[in-house]
Scaffold this active site. Structure first.
Site, PDB file in Angstrom:
ATOM      1  N   CYS A 104      16.607  49.636   5.102  1.00  0.00           N
ATOM      2  CA  CYS A 104      15.729  49.061   5.791  1.00  0.00           C
ATOM      3  C   CYS A 104      14.388  49.474   3.968  1.00  0.00           C
ATOM      4  O   CYS A 104      13.727  50.393   4.339  1.00  0.00           O
ATOM      5  CB  CYS A 104      14.958  50.227   6.901  1.00  0.00           C
ATOM      6  SG  CYS A 104      13.402  49.173   6.687  1.00  0.00           S
ATOM      7  N   GLY A 105      13.806  48.059   3.132  1.00  0.00           N
ATOM      8  CA  GLY A 105      13.111  48.524   2.569  1.00  0.00           C
ATOM      9  C   GLY A 105      11.658  48.220   3.090  1.00  0.00           C
ATOM     10  O   GLY A 105      11.176  49.191   2.134  1.00  0.00           O
TER      11      GLY A 105
HETATM   12  O1  HY3 Z   1      13.014  45.937   4.782  1.00  0.00           O
HETATM   13  C1  HY3 Z   1      13.984  45.551   5.349  1.00  0.00           C
HETATM   14  O2  HY3 Z   1      14.820  46.109   4.757  1.00  0.00           O
HETATM   15  C2  HY3 Z   1      13.786  46.150   6.892  1.00  0.00           C
HETATM   16  N1  HY3 Z   1      12.966  45.105   7.822  1.00  0.00           N
HETATM   17  C3  HY3 Z   1      13.070  45.693   8.741  1.00  0.00           C
HETATM   18  C4  HY3 Z   1      14.828  45.202   9.236  1.00  0.00           C
HETATM   19  C5  HY3 Z   1      14.917  45.630   7.436  1.00  0.00           C
HETATM   20  O3  HY3 Z   1      15.761  46.896   7.653  1.00  0.00           O
END
Ligand code: HY3
EC number: 4.2.1.77
Length: 437
Positions: A104-105
Site C-alpha cells: 500500500c503506497g
Molecule cells: O496506495 C496504495 O497502494 C493503496 N491505496 C489503497 C489501495 C492500495 O493498497
C-alpha cells in the site's frame, strides 16, 4: 511512560475492556488508520506468516477497525508489527474491507511521516533534509524518504518500492455486460488489471463513481475467474488486488494521467494509488512509453490528488518460479509475458523486474482540498459513505496499555522524544475503539 497530562485526557473506560488506540491519517484523501496499541499479539516467524495468522485468528480486530460504525467500506488500516528483516525499522500489515493487502503506497507515504514523528526511527542528523524509513510490507522491504526539518517531518514523502513487473499485456477477458475486453496486468507490490475506462463505455472524469466501481469490479471478477495469477516469489502474493481504470493516456505528457483504483471488495482509493502507480509505470516502461528516470504524474479521479513516479533501474533476478501451474485455469506467469522486454533475450526462469522509485506525494498528508472532497461526495452514490471521512483528527494520546506493539514505540532516543501531539493533524483529539469480541 505516559505523561499525567495524556492520562488525564483519556475518557473513562473499563480497564478490563480491550481498547484499540489509533491514529487516523490520510494521503491524498485516502484514509489510514494506524493502530497504536491494543491489538493482540500477531504471531509468526515472518511477516507473511503474521499476515496469515492475523487473517485466521484476529480478523475480528480488522472488522472492528474497518467497518461501520467506526470505519466505513472504504476505510484502510495498518497494524505495526516487528519484522524479521534486520534492515527494517518496522513491519506492517495492511487492512481493508476484505482482508489484508500485500502493498500500500499511500500507507507507506503516511507511515514514513508517522515513523519519524513518533520516534520509530532515529531523528536524522542536523542538516539532513530527508529521513529514511525502512518499512517491511508483505511484498518486501520498501524505503520511504521523508522530507524533514529540525528532525520532524515537513513536506513531501517519496518511496522506493519492491521491483515492479508486467505480468500480461493484451489479455483477452470475457467481461459480463461488456463482451471481450483487452486488459493488461502488472505488479507494483500487488497485482492490478489495467483498462481504459473508455473501453467500458465510461468517461473517467465525468462518470459516476458507482458506475466506475461496478465496471472495474466486473473486470476484476472476470480476470479472477478466467486466469490464475502467479508470483515468482510467493503464493501469498499471487492474487489480483483490483482493477485500475485509466483515461488511456499512457503515452508520456507532462499533464497528469487520471485513474481510479477499485480494489478488495469494491473499495475505492481516494489517492492515485501508490502500488498502482508503481505497476502502471512498469507497464508504461514495458510498452516503450516512458524512459528510465522520466517522471510521470498520476491523478486520482475521485479527489484530484496527484502522485508522481518514475522508474529508476532495471534488474534481473535469477529467482526461479516456484508456483504450480493451475490445472483449472490458464496460468499467468511473468516469464511468459515479460522477458522479451524491448527485444532483449533472457533465459527461462529469469524474471526481469523494474525498480520503480520516487512514487512521491507532494501535499501534506492531512490536507485534501475541500472542493475536491465535496465534488467527490456529489458524484459518489455509496449509501454508507459519510462526509466525515475527510475530517481526520489526530491522536494526542500515547498508547494507554502495554502490549506486543509497545516495543515499537520505544524511540531510539528514549520515551521523552515522543511528541504529545501529532503535528500532521489540524485538530488534536483522542480516539478509542472498544473491542468487544
Ligand atoms: O496506495 C496504495 O497502494 C493503496 N491505496 C489503497 C489501495 C492500495 O493498497
Amino acid at each position: 511512560m505516559e505523561s499525567a497530562l495524556a492520562v488525564s485526557r483519556l475518557p473513562p473506560h473499563d480497564p478490563g475492556t480491550p481498547v484499540l488506540s489509533v491514529v487516523d491519517m490520510h494521503t491524498g484523501g485516502e484514509p489510514l488508520r494506524i493502530v497504536l496499541a491494543g491489538c493482540p499479539e500477531v504471531s509468526g516467524p515472518t511477516l507473511l506468516a503474521k499476515r496469515r495468522y492475523m487473517r485466521q485468528h484476529l480478523d475480528h480486530v480488522r472488522r472492528r477497525l474497518m467497518f461501520e460504525p467506526r470505519g466505513h467500506r472504504d476505510m484502510y488500516g495498518a497494524v505495526l508489527v516487528p519484522s524479521e528483516l534486520q534492515d527494517a525499522h518496522l513491519g506492517v500489515l495492511f487492512l481493508h474491507n476484505e482482508g489484508y493487502s500485500s502493498m500500500c503506497g499511500h500507507a507507506v507515504l503516511a507511515l514514513g511521516r508517522f515513523a519519524l514523528d513518533f520516534g520509530l526511527v532515529p531523528a536524522p542528523a542536523a542538516g539532513t533534509c530527508e529521513a529514511r524509513v525502512n518499512i517491511h510490507c508483505p511484498c518486501g522491504l520498501v524505503t520511504a524518504f521523508v522530507a524533514c526539518e529540525d528532525g520532524r517531518s515537513h513536506g513531501p514523502v517519496r518511496f522506493h518500492s519492491v521491483p515492479a513487473f508486467v505480468l500480461a499485456t493484451d489479455l483477452m477477458v470475457d467481461v459480463p455486460g461488456h463482451g471481450k475486453v483487452v486488459v493488461d496486468i502488472a505488479y507494483g507490490g500487488a497485482f492490478y488489471a489495467f483498462v481504459s475506462a473508455e473501453k467500458l463505455g465510461l468517461d473517467i472524469c465525468s462518470a459516476k463513481t458507482r458506475d466506475l466501481v461496478d465496471a472495474a469490479s466486473t473486470v476484476t471478477e472476470a480476470v479472477k475467474a478466467q486466469f490464475k495469477i502467479n508470483h515468482p516469489d510467493s503464493e501469498d502474493l499471487a492474487f489480483l488486488y483490483g482493477t485500475i481504470l485509466t483515461d488511456g493516456k499512457d503515452a508520456y505528457t507532462k499533464e497528469p494521467t487520471t485513474n481510479i483504483c477499485v480494489f478488495a471488495d469494491e473499495q475505492v482509493d481516494r489517492s492515485p494509488t501508490g502500488s498502482g502507480v508503481t505497476a502502471r509505470i512498469a507497464l508504461q516502461y514495458h510498452k516503450g512509453l516512458l524512459e528510465l528516470n522520466q517522471t510521470r504524474a498520476f491523478k486520482s479521479s475521485t479527489t484530484g490528488s496527484v502522485f508522481t513516479g518514475k522508474a529508476v533501474r532495471l534488474s534481473m533476478t535469477e529467482t526461479p518460479f516456484q508456483v504450480e501451474k493451475s490445472t483449472r485455469l490458464p496460468s499467468l506467469r511473468s516469464q511468459d509475458y515479460l522477458i522479451l522486454l524491448r527485444g532483449a533475450g533472457y533465459k527461462n526462469f529469469t524474471s526481469l523486474r523494474l525498480h520503480v522509485a520516487e512514487v512521491k506525494f507532494q501535499g501534506l498528508s492531512q490536507q485534501v482540498k475541500e472542493g475536491a472532497a465535496q465534488e467527490y461526495h456529489q458524484r459518489c452514490s455509496f449509501p454508507g459513505l459519510h462526509p466525515g471521512i475527510f475530517n481526520y483528527s489526530g491522536e494526542t494520546q500515547l498508547p494507554c496499555c502495554e502490549d506486543t506493539q509497545a516495543a515499537l514505540w520505544r524511540s531510539p532516543h528514549g520515551e521523552e522524544r515522543r511528541p504529545l501531539a501529532n503535528t500532521h493533524m489540524s485538530e488534536p483529539s483522542w480516539k478509542q475503539l472498544q473491542l468487544t469480541s
